[in-house]
Design an enzyme around this catalytic site. Structure first.
Site, PDB file in Angstrom:
ATOM      1  N   ARG A  50       0.825  -1.222   0.000  1.00 40.64           N
ATOM      2  CA  ARG A  50       0.000   0.000   0.000  1.00 40.64           C
ATOM      3  C   ARG A  50       0.852   1.261   0.000  1.00 40.64           C
ATOM      4  O   ARG A  50       0.425   2.316  -0.461  1.00 40.64           O
ATOM      5  CB  ARG A  50      -0.975   0.021   1.199  1.00 40.64           C
ATOM      6  CG  ARG A  50      -1.766   1.337   1.233  1.00 40.64           C
ATOM      7  CD  ARG A  50      -2.945   1.337   2.175  1.00 40.64           C
ATOM      8  NE  ARG A  50      -2.665   0.783   3.467  1.00 40.64           N
ATOM      9  CZ  ARG A  50      -1.985   1.409   4.421  1.00 40.64           C
ATOM     10  NH1 ARG A  50      -1.501   2.626   4.235  1.00 40.64           N
ATOM     11  NH2 ARG A  50      -1.777   0.821   5.583  1.00 40.64           N
ATOM     12  N   TYR A 104     -10.105  17.588 -18.426  1.00 37.03           N
ATOM     13  CA  TYR A 104     -10.631  16.217 -18.457  1.00 37.03           C
ATOM     14  C   TYR A 104     -11.889  16.173 -17.566  1.00 37.03           C
ATOM     15  O   TYR A 104     -11.891  16.749 -16.468  1.00 37.03           O
ATOM     16  CB  TYR A 104      -9.550  15.237 -17.970  1.00 37.03           C
ATOM     17  CG  TYR A 104     -10.122  13.890 -17.652  1.00 37.03           C
ATOM     18  CD1 TYR A 104     -10.741  13.131 -18.644  1.00 37.03           C
ATOM     19  CD2 TYR A 104     -10.089  13.371 -16.365  1.00 37.03           C
ATOM     20  CE1 TYR A 104     -11.301  11.907 -18.355  1.00 37.03           C
ATOM     21  CE2 TYR A 104     -10.640  12.136 -16.064  1.00 37.03           C
ATOM     22  CZ  TYR A 104     -11.252  11.413 -17.065  1.00 37.03           C
ATOM     23  OH  TYR A 104     -11.816  10.203 -16.777  1.00 37.03           O
ATOM     24  N   ASP A 176      -1.358  18.487 -16.074  1.00 33.76           N
ATOM     25  CA  ASP A 176      -1.709  17.123 -16.461  1.00 33.76           C
ATOM     26  C   ASP A 176      -1.091  16.910 -17.847  1.00 33.76           C
ATOM     27  O   ASP A 176      -1.562  17.459 -18.841  1.00 33.76           O
ATOM     28  CB  ASP A 176      -3.235  16.971 -16.488  1.00 33.76           C
ATOM     29  CG  ASP A 176      -3.682  15.567 -16.890  1.00 33.76           C
ATOM     30  OD1 ASP A 176      -2.906  14.862 -17.566  1.00 33.76           O
ATOM     31  OD2 ASP A 176      -4.823  15.188 -16.553  1.00 33.76           O
ATOM     32  N   LYS A 201      -2.846   5.690 -20.265  1.00 35.33           N
ATOM     33  CA  LYS A 201      -2.880   6.120 -21.658  1.00 35.33           C
ATOM     34  C   LYS A 201      -1.536   5.827 -22.341  1.00 35.33           C
ATOM     35  O   LYS A 201      -1.145   4.683 -22.431  1.00 35.33           O
ATOM     36  CB  LYS A 201      -3.267   7.598 -21.726  1.00 35.33           C
ATOM     37  CG  LYS A 201      -4.403   7.983 -20.768  1.00 35.33           C
ATOM     38  CD  LYS A 201      -5.712   7.300 -21.130  1.00 35.33           C
ATOM     39  CE  LYS A 201      -6.936   7.881 -20.507  1.00 35.33           C
ATOM     40  NZ  LYS A 201      -7.476   7.392 -19.300  1.00 35.33           N
TER      41      LYS A 201
END
Ligand code: PLP
Length: 385
Positions: A50, A104, A176, A201
């Site tokens: 984690r 986005y 971004d 992506k």
């Protein structure tokens, strides 16, 4: 790996374990949730999946930082995990954010629905108008946030001015960089404090995982990592392995996708059934001259409008043989979508209209199929509408 190594060399070798583990040419997957304690001094240093610090995570952190010539990087469970954790780490109750208006859809929804609930204010700004940023700046503004090429209109902000403005006003500059990928644009080289990615992506490139990354200043990456550790936005080691494998071919894919998208954009621009093509590689794009100075390529993303509006757009998409009608982008297969029904469906119709995202806008993520096949397929689909 020396920082001056070429981009392709870094993709293959930067951050890889040395010596190789048991001689394995490819780093194995460490599918172990926990690791032996070796006197680590803080909670964040204890080895545990984690905490995003297994060997499969660390190779990605080193490689991503090297690719953008940045101090540090951390991977996250998704692009949205990287974005939301970054904003939550940088902003507290009473703070204010300046953020580009054409975002986005997921980021737009988070900013408009979730930040106000937490007492964090924001103003949307026009990416190409630094005076608009000045006008909306407040004494409590902490962050300015833009996208390299906006989704789905492919607008390009004054990327040279954003870091200057941030330094002048003591803000953190965040971008971004998903649409460009580190192959086409490396924000830390232009003074950005943080560069975010949906690695889902281009970085992975194979449409088979979801992942995110934060790249940039070491002090900020550490702060974001600590919050990520609490929120639990972990990337699974198997996804880390796949991401590292996908990244190794980023340069080969991106170079081809840049060229193919430009050819397709030029074809569409010359076709009488097409009224508008949004692609920063075209001379007709309003920011083309600036974008040429900053980018090594213009990516595989483009959008366009047909003269026949929505009915024509629907018929056109149905007639295509090669592209898959699906949201998302950056993979080896060409994907086509109407953002009003997918990536920007979470935005109100009024907000979409204000930004110029019409119901008939078509967005294409150009893959690595033969360019001539794609152009021929688009031509036959246009001829039948
Ligand atoms: N940023 C951009 C520009 C995107 O297009 C997307 C997803 O489409 C995201 C962030 C979110 O990434 P993810 O789906 O990996 O959470």
């Amino acid at each position: 790996m020396a920082n001056k190594a070429g981009f392709e060399t870094k993709l293959i070798h930067a951050g890889e374990p040395s010596p190789r583990i048991q001689g394995a040419v490819v780093q194995p997957i460490f599918q172990s949730s926990t690791f032996e304690f070796h006197g680590e001094k803080t909670y964040h240093d204890v080895k545990y999946i984690r905490l995003n610090n297994t060997p499969n995570h660390l190779v990605l952190h080193r490689k991503l930082a090297a690719l953008e010539n940045a101090e540090a990087a951390v991977v996250a469970a998704s692009g949205m995990a990287a974005i939301t954790t970054t904003l939550l780490a940088l902003l507290s109750r009473g703070d204010h954010l300046l953020i580009q208006d054409t975002l986005y859809g997921g980021t737009h929804s988070f900013v408009t629905n979730d930040l106000p609930r937490l007492g964090i204010a924001f103003d949307f700004v026009k990416g190409d108008d630094p005076q608009d940023w000045e006008r909306k700046l407040q004494p409590n503004t902490r962050v300015i946030y833009v996208e390299t090429m906006t989704n789905p209109l492919l607008q390009v902000a004054r990327l040279d001015e954003v870091p200057r403005f941030a330094r002048k006003h003591n803000l953190v500059s965040v971008i971004d960089n998903t649409f460009a990928s580190p192959f086409n644009f490396r924000p830390p080289e232009w003074g950005f404090d943080l560069s975010l990615h949906s690695c889902t992506k281009y970085l992975n490139g194979h449409t088979d995982l979801v992942a995110g990354a934060v790249i940039g200043r070491a002090d900020l990456v550490e702060k974001i990592t600590h919050l990520l550790n609490h929120l639990g936005g972990t990337l699974d080691p198997h996804a880390c392995f796949l991401l590292n494998r996908g990244m190794k071919t980023l340069a080969l894919r991106m170079r081809y996708q840049n060229a193919s998208a430009l050819a397709l954009a030029r074809f569409l621009e010359s076709h009488p059934a097409v009224t508008r093509v949004n692609y920063p590689g075209l001379e007709s794009h309003p920011a083309h001259a600036l974008a040429r100075q900053w980018f090594d390529g213009f990516s595989g993303m483009l959008s366009f409008e047909l003269a026949g509006g929505l009915p024509a757009a629907e018929r056109f998409i149905q007639r295509l043989q090669i592209p898959v009608e699906a949201p998302s982008l950056g993979g080896v297969e060409t994907l086509i979508t109407r953002p009003a029904t997918t990536s920007h469906a979470g935005m109100s119709p009024e907000d979409r209209q204000k930004l110029g995202i019409t119901d008939s806008l078509i967005r294409v993520s150009v893959g690595i199929e033969t360019t001539e096949d794609l152009v021929a397929d688009f031509r036959q689909a246009l001829e039948g509408i």
